[in-house]
Design an enzyme around this catalytic site. Sequence first.
Site, PDB file in Angstrom:
ATOM      1  N   SER A  32       0.837  -1.203   0.000  1.00 34.77           N
ATOM      2  CA  SER A  32       0.000   0.000   0.000  1.00 34.77           C
ATOM      3  C   SER A  32       0.867   1.246   0.000  1.00 34.77           C
ATOM      4  O   SER A  32       1.991   1.239   0.536  1.00 34.77           O
ATOM      5  CB  SER A  32      -0.859  -0.013   1.268  1.00 34.77           C
ATOM      6  OG  SER A  32      -1.436   1.244   1.494  1.00 34.77           O
ATOM      7  N   TYR A  65      -1.421  -1.147  11.026  1.00 36.38           N
ATOM      8  CA  TYR A  65      -1.769  -1.659   9.693  1.00 36.38           C
ATOM      9  C   TYR A  65      -0.606  -1.415   8.729  1.00 36.38           C
ATOM     10  O   TYR A  65      -0.154  -2.329   8.031  1.00 36.38           O
ATOM     11  CB  TYR A  65      -3.044  -0.971   9.172  1.00 36.38           C
ATOM     12  CG  TYR A  65      -3.251  -1.152   7.678  1.00 36.38           C
ATOM     13  CD1 TYR A  65      -3.618  -2.391   7.158  1.00 36.38           C
ATOM     14  CD2 TYR A  65      -3.042  -0.094   6.782  1.00 36.38           C
ATOM     15  CE1 TYR A  65      -3.785  -2.565   5.784  1.00 36.38           C
ATOM     16  CE2 TYR A  65      -3.206  -0.256   5.414  1.00 36.38           C
ATOM     17  CZ  TYR A  65      -3.572  -1.495   4.914  1.00 36.38           C
ATOM     18  OH  TYR A  65      -3.723  -1.671   3.562  1.00 36.38           O
ATOM     19  N   LYS A  91       2.240  -3.985   6.549  1.00 39.69           N
ATOM     20  CA  LYS A  91       2.636  -3.931   5.123  1.00 39.69           C
ATOM     21  C   LYS A  91       4.152  -3.820   5.013  1.00 39.69           C
ATOM     22  O   LYS A  91       4.777  -4.517   4.221  1.00 39.69           O
ATOM     23  CB  LYS A  91       1.965  -2.742   4.420  1.00 39.69           C
ATOM     24  CG  LYS A  91       0.456  -2.865   4.297  1.00 39.69           C
ATOM     25  CD  LYS A  91       0.053  -4.030   3.425  1.00 39.69           C
ATOM     26  CE  LYS A  91      -1.437  -4.223   3.338  1.00 39.69           C
ATOM     27  NZ  LYS A  91      -1.828  -5.537   2.842  1.00 39.69           N
TER      28      LYS A  91
HETATM   29  P1  NAD Z   1     -11.073  -6.592   1.554  1.00 46.20           P
HETATM   30  O1  NAD Z   1     -11.235  -6.573   3.029  1.00 46.20           O
HETATM   31  O2  NAD Z   1     -12.267  -6.350   0.712  1.00 46.20           O
HETATM   32  O3  NAD Z   1     -10.403  -7.974   1.095  1.00 46.20           O
HETATM   33  C1  NAD Z   1      -9.531  -8.692   1.914  1.00 46.20           C
HETATM   34  C2  NAD Z   1     -10.061 -10.112   1.986  1.00 46.20           C
HETATM   35  O4  NAD Z   1      -9.188 -10.900   2.785  1.00 46.20           O
HETATM   36  C3  NAD Z   1     -11.439 -10.194   2.621  1.00 46.20           C
HETATM   37  O5  NAD Z   1     -12.297 -10.905   1.743  1.00 46.20           O
HETATM   38  C4  NAD Z   1     -11.231 -10.958   3.922  1.00 46.20           C
HETATM   39  O6  NAD Z   1     -12.334 -11.740   4.261  1.00 46.20           O
HETATM   40  C5  NAD Z   1      -9.985 -11.761   3.596  1.00 46.20           C
HETATM   41  N1  NAD Z   1      -9.154 -12.143   4.742  1.00 46.20           N
HETATM   42  C6  NAD Z   1      -8.693 -11.348   5.734  1.00 46.20           C
HETATM   43  N2  NAD Z   1      -7.942 -12.052   6.590  1.00 46.20           N
HETATM   44  C7  NAD Z   1      -7.918 -13.328   6.135  1.00 46.20           C
HETATM   45  C8  NAD Z   1      -7.325 -14.526   6.584  1.00 46.20           C
HETATM   46  N3  NAD Z   1      -6.594 -14.567   7.704  1.00 46.20           N
HETATM   47  N4  NAD Z   1      -7.517 -15.662   5.879  1.00 46.20           N
HETATM   48  C9  NAD Z   1      -8.274 -15.666   4.757  1.00 46.20           C
HETATM   49  N5  NAD Z   1      -8.868 -14.557   4.282  1.00 46.20           N
HETATM   50  C10 NAD Z   1      -8.688 -13.399   4.952  1.00 46.20           C
HETATM   51  O7  NAD Z   1      -9.915  -5.549   1.196  1.00 46.20           O
HETATM   52  P2  NAD Z   1      -9.410  -5.011  -0.219  1.00 46.20           P
HETATM   53  O8  NAD Z   1      -9.723  -3.570  -0.257  1.00 46.20           O
HETATM   54  O9  NAD Z   1      -9.862  -5.881  -1.294  1.00 46.20           O
HETATM   55  O10 NAD Z   1      -7.856  -5.138   0.004  1.00 46.20           O
HETATM   56  C11 NAD Z   1      -7.113  -6.255  -0.438  1.00 46.20           C
HETATM   57  C12 NAD Z   1      -5.662  -6.076  -0.022  1.00 46.20           C
HETATM   58  O11 NAD Z   1      -5.155  -4.863  -0.559  1.00 46.20           O
HETATM   59  C13 NAD Z   1      -5.469  -5.978   1.491  1.00 46.20           C
HETATM   60  O12 NAD Z   1      -4.267  -6.650   1.821  1.00 46.20           O
HETATM   61  C14 NAD Z   1      -5.315  -4.485   1.726  1.00 46.20           C
HETATM   62  O13 NAD Z   1      -4.536  -4.220   2.865  1.00 46.20           O
HETATM   63  C15 NAD Z   1      -4.593  -4.058   0.462  1.00 46.20           C
HETATM   64  N6  NAD Z   1      -4.817  -2.645   0.146  1.00 46.20           N
HETATM   65  C16 NAD Z   1      -6.098  -2.177   0.022  1.00 46.20           C
HETATM   66  C17 NAD Z   1      -6.313  -0.831  -0.245  1.00 46.20           C
HETATM   67  C18 NAD Z   1      -7.716  -0.282  -0.345  1.00 46.20           C
HETATM   68  O14 NAD Z   1      -7.879   0.922  -0.250  1.00 46.20           O
HETATM   69  N7  NAD Z   1      -8.733  -1.081  -0.564  1.00 46.20           N
HETATM   70  C19 NAD Z   1      -5.205   0.029  -0.412  1.00 46.20           C
HETATM   71  C20 NAD Z   1      -3.924  -0.492  -0.307  1.00 46.20           C
HETATM   72  C21 NAD Z   1      -3.732  -1.843  -0.029  1.00 46.20           C
HETATM   73  C1  UD1 Z   2      -6.499   5.417   4.179  1.00 42.94           C
HETATM   74  C2  UD1 Z   2      -5.570   4.898   5.251  1.00 42.94           C
HETATM   75  C3  UD1 Z   2      -4.402   4.199   4.584  1.00 42.94           C
HETATM   76  C4  UD1 Z   2      -4.914   3.066   3.691  1.00 42.94           C
HETATM   77  C5  UD1 Z   2      -5.897   3.654   2.679  1.00 42.94           C
HETATM   78  C6  UD1 Z   2      -6.513   2.612   1.816  1.00 42.94           C
HETATM   79  C7  UD1 Z   2      -5.799   6.390   7.179  1.00 42.94           C
HETATM   80  C8  UD1 Z   2      -5.137   7.416   8.025  1.00 42.94           C
HETATM   81  N1  UD1 Z   2      -5.117   6.012   6.074  1.00 42.94           N
HETATM   82  O1  UD1 Z   2      -5.781   6.259   3.330  1.00 42.94           O
HETATM   83  O2  UD1 Z   2      -3.524   3.656   5.552  1.00 42.94           O
HETATM   84  O3  UD1 Z   2      -3.848   2.441   3.012  1.00 42.94           O
HETATM   85  O4  UD1 Z   2      -6.938   4.341   3.382  1.00 42.94           O
HETATM   86  O5  UD1 Z   2      -7.343   1.773   2.558  1.00 42.94           O
HETATM   87  O6  UD1 Z   2      -6.885   5.903   7.480  1.00 42.94           O
HETATM   88  N2  UD1 Z   2     -11.702  11.768   3.871  1.00 42.94           N
HETATM   89  C9  UD1 Z   2     -12.674  12.649   4.282  1.00 42.94           C
HETATM   90  N3  UD1 Z   2     -13.807  12.118   4.857  1.00 42.94           N
HETATM   91  C10 UD1 Z   2     -14.008  10.785   5.031  1.00 42.94           C
HETATM   92  C11 UD1 Z   2     -12.992   9.893   4.592  1.00 42.94           C
HETATM   93  C12 UD1 Z   2     -11.846  10.425   4.018  1.00 42.94           C
HETATM   94  O7  UD1 Z   2     -12.524  13.853   4.153  1.00 42.94           O
HETATM   95  O8  UD1 Z   2     -15.048  10.378   5.571  1.00 42.94           O
HETATM   96  C13 UD1 Z   2     -10.490  12.310   3.225  1.00 42.94           C
HETATM   97  C14 UD1 Z   2      -9.201  11.956   3.944  1.00 42.94           C
HETATM   98  O9  UD1 Z   2      -8.885  12.916   4.913  1.00 42.94           O
HETATM   99  C15 UD1 Z   2      -8.203  11.939   2.769  1.00 42.94           C
HETATM  100  C16 UD1 Z   2      -9.049  11.477   1.588  1.00 42.94           C
HETATM  101  O10 UD1 Z   2     -10.411  11.720   1.943  1.00 42.94           O
HETATM  102  O11 UD1 Z   2      -7.746  13.241   2.490  1.00 42.94           O
HETATM  103  C17 UD1 Z   2      -8.898   9.994   1.290  1.00 42.94           C
HETATM  104  O12 UD1 Z   2      -9.140   9.254   2.482  1.00 42.94           O
HETATM  105  P1  UD1 Z   2      -9.234   7.668   2.504  1.00 42.94           P
HETATM  106  O13 UD1 Z   2     -10.164   7.214   1.453  1.00 42.94           O
HETATM  107  O14 UD1 Z   2      -9.529   7.258   3.915  1.00 42.94           O
HETATM  108  O15 UD1 Z   2      -7.775   7.179   2.077  1.00 42.94           O
HETATM  109  P2  UD1 Z   2      -6.345   7.578   2.704  1.00 42.94           P
HETATM  110  O16 UD1 Z   2      -6.445   8.573   3.767  1.00 42.94           O
HETATM  111  O17 UD1 Z   2      -5.455   7.893   1.567  1.00 42.94           O
END
Ligand code: NAD
Ligand code: UD1
Length: 348
Positions: free
Chosen positions: A129, A153, A157
Amino acid sequence: MGKTVLVTGGAGYIGSHTVLELVKAGFKAVVVDNLDNSSEVAVKRAAELAGDSGKNIDFHKIDLRDKEALDKLFASTAIEAVIHFAGLKAVGESVKKPLLYYDNNIIGTVNLLDVMRAHGCKKLVFSSSATVYGWPKEVPCTEESPLFAMNPYGRTKLFIEEICRDLCLSDPEWSIILLRYFNPVGAHPSGLIGEDPRGIPNNLMPFLQQVAVERMPALTVFGTDYSTKDGTGIRDYIHVVDLSVGHISALQKLLDGSELGCEVYNLGTGKGTSVLEMVAAFEKASGKKIHLVLAGRRPGDAETVYASIAKAEKELNWRAQFGIEEMCRDSWNWACKNPWGYESPDQS
Ligand code: NAD
Ligand code: UD1
């Protein structure tokens, strides 16, 4: 029959979209998920969207911490490579329950890597991430930018990235690609699969969706006094379909045979968008007025984060296709069709 790829967390938001792209590209997808933050309906719908290739998706409800179950799966299936999404991702929860995050994300990953090693499967794509850049001193973030974790968290990563680097150093047969995602948003254009967070959403786009469908009364804007064009935070939003396609490019690089070691790529668009710009784009796409509550900064939030995308473009031959307009259009389409996510009463 194409090669078999194990997708951990494949029922989740990014996982379900990637499973669809995988089978569309001719792979067979074995999905492992404990359904802790997802629904099996997402996997069924991905299969539906894949048409004939849908039969190449195979689901197993397994927790990565159950090493025996993982071992059995690897013993019964020839797995060529793994795309590892499974993990917990709520920043606030990780601050309150750090041990849960270290147990689930780190122990789960170590188990997976050990079972892969035991079965001679040494190719992995890992979901990292942009959170590993912390509060970046300079933007765009390049893959060489300094790394810093702001919360448990983010530390999971960073630690997992280090574990992968150590593993590749210890044994040159391993090839690992760490993908650092910026801000994934949007949904499949069909509106059949999308993001369905449990409880109150932490992230901007799912919150916007819930205000638009009247599940939430207003969006709280966290911080209006940043040194940005309109005072609100800037992020690099990327359409989930583009992100999923990026995984296929990474997988193809892993499978092309060359010794890779551990490589890292940013997946973003390289463009920064403010919170208020995102609100305006969503209002336009949905035709709904989003009520705003202007508030102070959210602790731990960076001001401006966006990616340098040059390395992924050059080495993965991948580039995001969709802009903010399509991201909002598809998020809204998903939200309208599934106002309560996969639990919506009209689900098939
Ligand atoms: P998500 O929660 O929708 O998907 C993660 C999945 O992993 C879920 O279906 C959950 O049930 C499963 N899971 C969790 N722990 C588990 C375990 N111990 N065994 C088996 N399954 C398990 O999240 P996502 O948004 O699809 O994210 C996927 C990956 O990408 C995650 O590792 C997350 O940290 C990373 N990531 C997400 C974002 C984002 O904004 N969505 C940003 C950066 C990185
Ligand atoms: C957040 C997480 C980051 C994670 C990423 C993807 C925090 C501090 N950071 O990042 O670790 O990898 O999500 O899951 O939680 N915002 C609002 N109102 C809201 C929600 C968000 O104003 O209700 C703003 C935030 O301040 C930011 C932007 O929207 O400026 C994006 O926020 P968000 O979607 O939560 O993502 P990140 O902050 O980039």
